[in-house]
Design an enzyme around this catalytic site. Structure first.
Site, short mmCIF file in Angstrom:
data_model
loop_
_atom_site.label_atom_id
_atom_site.label_comp_id
_atom_site.label_asym_id
_atom_site.label_seq_id
_atom_site.Cartn_x
_atom_site.Cartn_y
_atom_site.Cartn_z
CB SER A 130 -0.94 -0.04 1.21
OG SER A 130 -1.73 1.12 1.29
CE1 TYR A 144 0.18 5.14 -5.52
CE2 TYR A 144 0.57 6.73 -3.77
CZ TYR A 144 0.84 5.52 -4.38
OH TYR A 144 1.79 4.69 -3.84
CE LYS A 148 -0.36 2.19 -3.77
NZ LYS A 148 0.16 0.82 -3.97
#
Length: 276
Positions: A130, A144, A148
């Site tokens: 992660s 992004y 994650k």
């Protein structure tokens, strides 16, 4: 019996460092990458094979090759990924789809392909890479962040589903490691975006925020992150999350150890760009 690990994204960065570390410690390694290159020649216990997380046939082939060569796979490290950088409005839907295809759906497809093998053996471990960006939000990386955050929630939930089958799930959370190619690709993605001019003052201010973060960072390397990945694979615990670099620990401690009001006040002071 010698254990085997399959790692995605082994052409550079965390994946390359992890492949070398596992091999140095006597593991068999299935080092996968989108475009295989001649690498790891000094390691007789490493095979290099094609695996593009956006190509399910290549995933199936890589898993099959690993099992055929080494008998079984014990650990899968889902490391492949990239980050979009820029404001949401300046990012095309196609790029957003690609962000999730690589970071989320590709990871899920690797897990889906490996699960029958793990179930048959009533053992196995998934380690999903992660990021600090899976714990706290930052300006200019909303997409992004979203990918994650998805990995974090999916991995935790999946860990409950698979525990009864003897299969583990762990999450490794690195921060910024400057010598990887991650930032290079992020910069290329940003340069190709179509950002409305209204955001220019914000972007300039956000750049200053990131410069400050970079200057305060420690000197973490891909090898440091690889050590945490290896620890997660070998420590014999059911620990779910591993923070891999010191630079993000203060932010993670604020996120997980403060009230919502305290956390948001702290982050807004630190992350809101100074726009004049």
């Amino acid at each position: 019996m010698t254990k085997t690990v399959l790692i995605t994204g082994c052409s550079s960065g965390f994946g390359e460092a992890a492949a070398c570390l596992f091999a140095d410690n006597g593991w068999n390694v299935v080092a996968t990458m989108r475009t295989p290159v001649e690498a790891y020649a000094e390691y007789p216990n490493v095979i290099v094979t094609k695996l593009d997380v956006q190509d399910r046939e290549s995933i199936k082939s890589a898993v099959s090759e690993g099992i055929s060569r080494f008998g079984q796979i014990d650990v899968v490290v889902n490391n492949a990924g990239f980050g979009l950088f820029g404001v949401f409005e300046g990012t095309s839907r196609e790029k957003i789809q690609e962000q999730f295809d690589v970071n989320v759906f590709g990871m899920m497809d690797v897990i889906r392909e490996t699960l029958p093998h793990f179930r048959a053996n009533r053992s196995g471990l998934f380690i999903n890479v992660s990021s600090g960006a899976g714990v706290f939000g930052l300006p200019m990386i909303s997409l992004y962040n979203a990918s994650k955050f998805a990995i974090e929630g999916f991995s935790e939930s999946l860990s409950y589903e698979l525990a009864s089958l003897g299969i583990g799930v762990k999450i490794v959370e690195p921060g910024g490691v400057l010598e990887t190619k991650f930032g290079q690709r992020s910069g290329q993605e940003f340069s190709s975006s179509a950002t409305p001019a209204d955001y220019e003052p914000f972007i300039t201010g956000a750049a200053a925020v990131f410069d400050g973060l970079r200057q305060s960072r420690g000197l973490a390397t891909s090898e440091d992150v690889a050590k945490v990945i290896f620890e997660a694979a070998t420590d014999g615990t059911n620990q779910l999350r591993y923070v891999a670099t010191d630079d993000i620990k203060p932010l993670i401690e604020k996120r997980r150890g403060s009230s919502e009001a305290e956390y948001m006040a702290f982050m807004r002071r630190r992350m809101t760009p100074n726009i004049r």
